[in-house]
Design a protein around this motif. Structure first.
Motif, short mmCIF file in Angstrom:
data_model
loop_
_atom_site.label_atom_id
_atom_site.label_comp_id
_atom_site.label_asym_id
_atom_site.label_seq_id
_atom_site.Cartn_x
_atom_site.Cartn_y
_atom_site.Cartn_z
N ALA A 290 0.85 -1.19 0.00
CA ALA A 290 0.00 0.00 0.00
C ALA A 290 0.88 1.24 0.00
N VAL A 291 0.38 2.29 -0.63
CA VAL A 291 1.03 3.60 -0.62
C VAL A 291 -0.06 4.64 -0.36
N ARG A 292 0.36 5.75 0.20
CA ARG A 292 -0.60 6.83 0.45
C ARG A 292 0.06 8.16 0.18
N LEU A 313 0.97 5.12 -8.30
CA LEU A 313 0.97 3.82 -8.96
C LEU A 313 2.37 3.26 -9.20
N PRO A 314 3.31 4.05 -9.72
CA PRO A 314 4.65 3.48 -9.93
C PRO A 314 5.30 2.98 -8.65
N ARG A 315 5.06 3.67 -7.52
CA ARG A 315 5.63 3.21 -6.25
C ARG A 315 5.03 1.89 -5.82
N LEU A 316 3.70 1.77 -5.97
CA LEU A 316 3.05 0.51 -5.60
C LEU A 316 3.52 -0.63 -6.49
N LEU A 320 5.52 -4.25 -5.65
CA LEU A 320 5.01 -5.55 -6.07
C LEU A 320 6.04 -6.29 -6.91
N GLU A 321 6.68 -5.59 -7.83
CA GLU A 321 7.64 -6.23 -8.72
C GLU A 321 8.86 -6.72 -7.94
N ARG A 322 9.29 -5.95 -6.93
CA ARG A 322 10.44 -6.38 -6.15
C ARG A 322 10.17 -7.69 -5.41
N GLY A 326 1.92 -9.83 -8.19
CA GLY A 326 1.07 -9.07 -9.10
C GLY A 326 -0.28 -8.83 -8.47
N ALA A 327 -0.82 -7.64 -8.63
CA ALA A 327 -2.09 -7.27 -8.02
C ALA A 327 -3.25 -7.93 -8.76
#
Length: 554
Positions: A290-292, A313-316, A320-322, A326-327
């Motif tokens: 999660a990011v805010r 979005l890029p941060r989230l 996930l990629e690290r 995948g969401a």
């Protein structure tokens, strides 16, 4: 070289009012009146969790609801929600990680923390307990705590410290005395005349209880035998023999106790005293992505929300990629300036961590959010996520097929399913898969397209009609040969051609009421009205034979 630690230190946290106080946190007005949660127990409802006001009214856990209403007419109740309380306990599990990384849950209302080597970081065990109490006060929770060398001893101190052993006699003790003695019972209320007060209830006893290292015997001896985590029947058996305190059991021969009460009693006693091992098995907290973004000024335009998403979005997706995830389900929360919150969720047909695939789906939901007086905080969370493998290991025989599948793979269809699912729901988009049955109506399965792969292994079968329905009677000659003229659904038809038959037998291992007619001979019949129908002749194993219509071709 560091010296070895001679004693483990275990902290047991018990939240005796977890269920009730979870709802009081959401609605503070519930804490001003007697309030309790109820659960089904057999054929009646009993109290499962009580507020402080309910306990002061004389109610207790496990009490039948009808008795509770008779004792407290203004009692307010709600139905217990075990899954929500489990989620709340999981949140407390994450909070307890500040004291030690070794935390385990004891559902439904307790936590166990291995404090070995950690208490000095908080100024000692007493200071740590004070911090726990302060945090729980801020959260609006009641807590009982106990620290000892073993899990069993810490559990006992957290729940039974300050309680005396109950009497073995049943009923009211005053009613069992002589009548003359009973008349002077009012004089026994000595605490109203300056004497010592009676023991507090279990969930109101002092919350600070620490057994010094190596002194578990002395801390456990005055506690009731129920502190050994024994069931009620065994506690009653021990009480009838005069064994009401843990100290009464410590000096007893283990062989005699095991022979009379079973090995469970001896095991619990040894675990509490440290003679038998009982490790703390922590459960790793689930991964959360999660990011805010907190905004300096409230926003209300759709373009501003999308600009914030372009930064979040890029941060989230990078997180996930690290982790190789995948969401599958993404939630967007918009916290408004009036303390309200609106959220929207989007699902994906395939797990992904690509911002370009998530952004169009979120853009479809942003317009539905009511900004109110302005949005001052946005939060983006991958609620459901799955592993995403960048490469697959295959052998030589499968290498060609894997390469062909990789070259032909295309995310366009998955994106289409995601876009449609954002509007009508992913469950509404389905696909057909072959099933292991030769019965026409059971030959295919309907699966959600988002959670299934395309079927490429359809068996070689004869053509089936596009539309299928339950067999409907057809008026025609009672012969196995296809009828030249017949009547169906109130209309007369003339057959211009027929192809068949295809004989299908029922599944003999199942008693399907639809197939009690026995074997069927299916025909594809062309009619003068332009319809191509799927008729069958039932040979009538247990019913009368005849013609039926079950489908139509395109």
């Amino acid at each position: 070289m560091l010296p070895a630690m001679s004693h483990r230190r275990i902290l047991s946290l018990w939240f005796p009012r977890l269920g009730a106080e979870r709802l009081i946190r959401r609605d503070p007005t519930l804490g001003r009146v007697p309030f309790a949660l109820v659960r089904e127990s057999g054929n009646m409802q009993v109290l499962a969790s009580l507020s402080v006001a309910a306990s002061r009214a004389g109610l207790r856990r496990g009490q039948p609801l009808r008795d509770a209403h008779a004792a407290c007419a203004d009692l307010l109740t709600r139905i217990e929600a075990p899954h929500r309380e489990a989620a709340f306990l999981a949140a407390l599990h994450r909070w307890a990680g500040k004291f030690s990384p070794w935390v385990a849950q004891e559902p439904p209302d307790a936590l166990v923390i291995d404090l070995t080597g950690c208490a000095h970081l908080f100024g000692g065990e007493e200071a740590l307990i004070a911090q726990v109490r302060q945090d729980c006060d801020d959260l609006g929770l009641s807590v009982r705590a106990g620290i000892a060398d073993t899990l069993g001893a810490a559990w006992a101190l957290a729940r039974h410290a300050g309680r005396s052993a109950a009497s073995a006699r049943s009923g009211d003790a005053i009613d069992q005395e002589a009548r003359a003695t009973r008349s002077r019972a009012v004089k026994r209320r000595h605490w109203e005349r300056g004497g010592a007060a009676p023991p507090a209830p279990a969930d109101q006893a002092p919350a600070l209880c620490i057994a010094p290292p190596g002194q578990a015997h002395g801390a456990l001896a005055p506690l009731p035998v129920a502190a050994l985590r024994l069931d009620a029947d065994m506690v009653a058996q021990l009480a009838r023999l005069g064994l009401r305190r843990v100290g009464d059991l410590i000096g007893q021969p283990r062989a005699g106790l095991a022979r009379r009460f079973g090995t469970g009693l001896v095991r619990r006693l040894d675990q509490a005293l440290g003679a038998a091992p009982e490790p703390v098995s922590p459960v790793a907290a689930p991964e959360r992505f999660a990011v805010r973004m907190s905004l300096p000024d409230p926003i209300g335009f759709e373009a501003d929300v999308m600009a914030a998403l372009d930064r979040m979005l890029p941060r989230l997706c990078e997180r996930l990629e690290r982790r190789g995830r995948g969401a599958r389900l993404v939630r967007l929360e918009a916290w408004r300036a009036d303390q309200g919150m609106e959220w929207r969720e989007v699902g994906l047909a395939r797990p992904a961590h690509d911002p370009d695939r998530l952004r169009p789906l979120l853009a479809m939901k942003v317009a539905e959010i009511d900004a109110g007086f302005g949005i001052d905080m946005l939060r983006l969370e991958a609620v459901a996520h799955e592993p995403v493998h960048a490469r697959e290991k295959v052998g030589h025989l499968e290498a060609g097929r894997a390469v062909a599948a990789r070259l032909s793979s295309n995310t366009a269809f998955d994106d289409l399913v995601g876009r449609l699912g954002a509007r009508v729901g992913l469950e509404a988009i389905t696909r057909r898969h072959p099933a292991e049955s030769h019965i026409p109506e059971k030959a295919a399965l309907t699966l959600a397209a988002a959670w299934s792969d395309p079927a490429d292994d359809w068996p070689e079968r004869r053509r089936r009609p596009l539309l299928l329905w339950r067999p409907e009677p057809v008026a025609g000659p009672d012969t196995p040969e296809p009828p030249g003229r017949f009547r169906w659904r109130g209309r007369d038809f003339t057959a211009t051609g027929a192809e068949g038959p295809e004989r299908i037998a029922p599944e003999w291992w199942l008693d399907d009421p639809e197939w009690r007619s026995g074997q069927r001979d299916y025909w594809r019949v062309d009619t003068d009205r332009g319809d191509r129908l799927w008729l069958f002749y039932a040979h009538g194993a247990s019913l009368s034979p005849g013609w039926f219509c079950q489908g139509a071709f395109a």
